[in-house]
Design an enzyme around this catalytic site. Structure first.
Site, mmCIF file in Angstrom:
data_model
loop_
_atom_site.group_PDB
_atom_site.id
_atom_site.type_symbol
_atom_site.label_atom_id
_atom_site.label_comp_id
_atom_site.label_asym_id
_atom_site.label_seq_id
_atom_site.Cartn_x
_atom_site.Cartn_y
_atom_site.Cartn_z
ATOM 1 N N ARG A 167 -1.339 32.823 -2.125
ATOM 2 C CA ARG A 167 -2.090 32.779 -3.398
ATOM 3 C C ARG A 167 -1.242 31.995 -4.400
ATOM 4 N NH1 ARG A 167 -5.883 36.984 -5.129
ATOM 5 N NH2 ARG A 167 -6.727 35.188 -6.208
ATOM 6 N N ASN B 241 -5.413 33.269 -16.111
ATOM 7 C CA ASN B 241 -6.025 34.541 -15.695
ATOM 8 C C ASN B 241 -7.349 34.208 -15.021
ATOM 9 O OD1 ASN B 241 -5.880 37.452 -15.574
ATOM 10 N ND2 ASN B 241 -7.581 37.486 -17.003
ATOM 11 N N ASP C 7 -2.077 36.086 -14.511
ATOM 12 C CA ASP C 7 -1.484 35.735 -13.219
ATOM 13 C C ASP C 7 -0.225 34.901 -13.377
ATOM 14 O OD1 ASP C 7 -4.550 36.085 -12.869
ATOM 15 O OD2 ASP C 7 -3.555 36.616 -10.988
ATOM 16 N N GLN D 178 -14.587 41.617 -9.462
ATOM 17 C CA GLN D 178 -13.500 42.594 -9.685
ATOM 18 C C GLN D 178 -13.839 43.535 -10.844
ATOM 19 O OE1 GLN D 178 -13.068 39.305 -9.271
ATOM 20 N NE2 GLN D 178 -11.119 38.796 -8.331
ATOM 21 N N ARG E 215 -5.031 42.433 -4.429
ATOM 22 C CA ARG E 215 -5.112 41.292 -5.343
ATOM 23 C C ARG E 215 -4.613 41.778 -6.695
ATOM 24 N NH1 ARG E 215 -7.566 44.026 -8.566
ATOM 25 N NH2 ARG E 215 -7.751 42.162 -9.829
HETATM 26 O O1 MRU Z 1 -8.091 36.902 -7.921
HETATM 27 P P1 MRU Z 1 -7.472 38.179 -8.398
HETATM 28 O O2 MRU Z 1 -8.365 39.356 -8.280
HETATM 29 O O3 MRU Z 1 -6.117 38.400 -7.782
HETATM 30 O O4 MRU Z 1 -7.232 37.927 -9.951
HETATM 31 C C1 MRU Z 1 -6.657 38.943 -10.706
HETATM 32 C C2 MRU Z 1 -6.552 38.634 -12.135
HETATM 33 O O5 MRU Z 1 -6.918 37.571 -12.597
HETATM 34 C C3 MRU Z 1 -5.880 39.670 -12.990
HETATM 35 O O6 MRU Z 1 -6.407 39.666 -14.273
HETATM 36 C C4 MRU Z 1 -4.383 39.359 -13.078
HETATM 37 O O7 MRU Z 1 -3.835 39.209 -11.808
HETATM 38 C C5 MRU Z 1 -3.655 40.422 -13.791
HETATM 39 S S1 MRU Z 1 -3.590 41.909 -12.864
HETATM 40 C C6 MRU Z 1 -2.646 43.042 -13.662
#
Ligand code: MRU
Length: 350
Positions: A94, A250, A240, A199, A51
């Site tokens: 995603r 994000n 993201d 996370q 992720r």
């Molecule tokens: O759902 P996730 O864990 O994929 O979300 C990740 C995030 O929101 C991160 O902050 C984003 O992808 C930046 S990663 C360098």
């Protein structure tokens, strides 16, 4: 799997297999999953084995290379048909992470040109490795550009995991923190736990601990308390997807942090490679927000922590308006308002 300067390799080729560390079981278990097909890669993206937008981009590029290897096609037309099907399957895994679509476009540049199927197979694999290498280089550059923004002894809040695990290595927001720490070991980091997938608690706290960067883990509802006490000097997060005007998608909860930062006069920085910038959308209202399984909210792993049958909302991301963003740090430099000009120039320079 080999370790790097950044402790762990998120994803790599081992012969003709794509190997990923399983981020669902970290930090309690260090397990690696081997992928031989694009469908397996798609499943790992969907279920969060891997992720973080840049890491998802790398996985997607590798998934397309696997699709080419899997395909029995002997003609260009047949191979292209199989690759188009794989691209469609990967695209829907995603929806918010822009790097996913970006990586598909990069690979499409190769297979949209008619050519010898084996040559296309080889070039797709090579390009996926390049995308991985470029991602690490971009993260290191982001760290270098971002580090001077932080005062000595900064107490820095971050949300979610934008570290080595969320990228091909080094990280975006955590890359900045790594670079700050190299210059000034007196900094400390507040890591939001980041409900519901944790996370922050599972991945950010683990990465920072591995590197000896002082870290205090807090629950998401505690940051206001620390802002009010004047104990947070700056915020840095990843992204993201960034719209053309600098609106930033994000992890859910980022918007709340940005509002708190603004209310308390703390700078709010976003660190991301230009592969996260989507110039095709004018502002954040156009960013698709992924809705995830309610079980992520009602359960922790297998343990139920909410009444059966309760209604649940689980948007995985939110959008922080550009007005709340003090600067966007990319591999091209530090971008200030008006973002529409500087982000477009950074993308053009690529
Ligand atoms: O759902 P996730 O864990 O994929 O979300 C990740 C995030 O929101 C991160 O902050 C984003 O992808 C930046 S990663 C360098």
């Amino acid at each position: 799997m080999s370790k790097t300067e950044y402790n762990v390799k998120t994803i790599e080729w081992q012969s003709d297999e794509v190997v990923m560390i399983d981020q669902r079981v970290l930090p309690l278990d260090e397990k690696y999953i081997h992928h031989k097909t694009w469908q397996e890669v798609g499943d790992s993206i969907k279920t969060m084995v891997i992720r973080g937008a840049p890491a998802i981009g790398v996985a997607t590029a590798m998934g397309m290379a696997l699709a080419a290897m899997q395909s029995p096609a002997t003609t260009y037309e047949a191979l292209k048909q199989d690759l188009d099907a794989a691209a469609q399957g990967l695209f829907i895994t995603r929806p918010t992470a822009y790097n996913l679509g970006w990586a598909l476009q990069e690979q499409a540049k190769i297979y949209n040109e008619p050519g010898d199927p084996d040559d296309i197979r080889r070039r797709l694999k090579e390009r996926s490795q390049e995308i991985l290498d470029e991602d690490i280089a971009m993260c290191v550059a982001i760290g270098e550009h971002g580090a001077p923004l932080f005062p000595k002894g900064a107490r820095i809040l971050t949300h979610c995991n934008a570290g080595a695990l969320a990228t091909a290595g080094y990280g975006t927001a955590l890359g900045v923190i790594r670079s700050v720490f190299k210059r000034d070991p007196s900094i400390m980091v507040y890591a939001d736990e980041t409900r519901p997938f944790l996370q922050g608690a599972r991945l950010t706290a683990w990465e920072l601990q591995q590197e000896g960067i002082p870290c205090c883990l807090i629950t998401d509802n505690m940051s206001g308390y620390f802002f009010k006490k004047g104990e947070i000097d700056a915020v840095v997060v990843g992204s993201d997807r960034i719209a053309a005007n600098g609106d930033v998608a994000n992890k859910i909860g980022t918007y709340t942090v940005s509002v708190l930062a603004k209310a308390h006069g703390a700078p709010f920085y976003v660190a991301a490679p230009t592969s996260t910038v989507d110039l095709s959308i004018p502002h954040g209202d156009h960013i698709p927000i992924e809705e995830r399984d309610p079980a992520e909210v009602t359960h922790f792993r297998e343990v139920q922590c909410a009444p059966s049958g309760i209604d649940v909302c689980n948007p995985a991301f939110d959008v922080t308006p550009h007005e709340n963003v003090s600067a966007i740090i990319t591999e091209a430099g530090v971008h200030l308002e008006p973002y529409s000009e500087s982000l477009a120039a950074a993308k053009k320079g690529k």
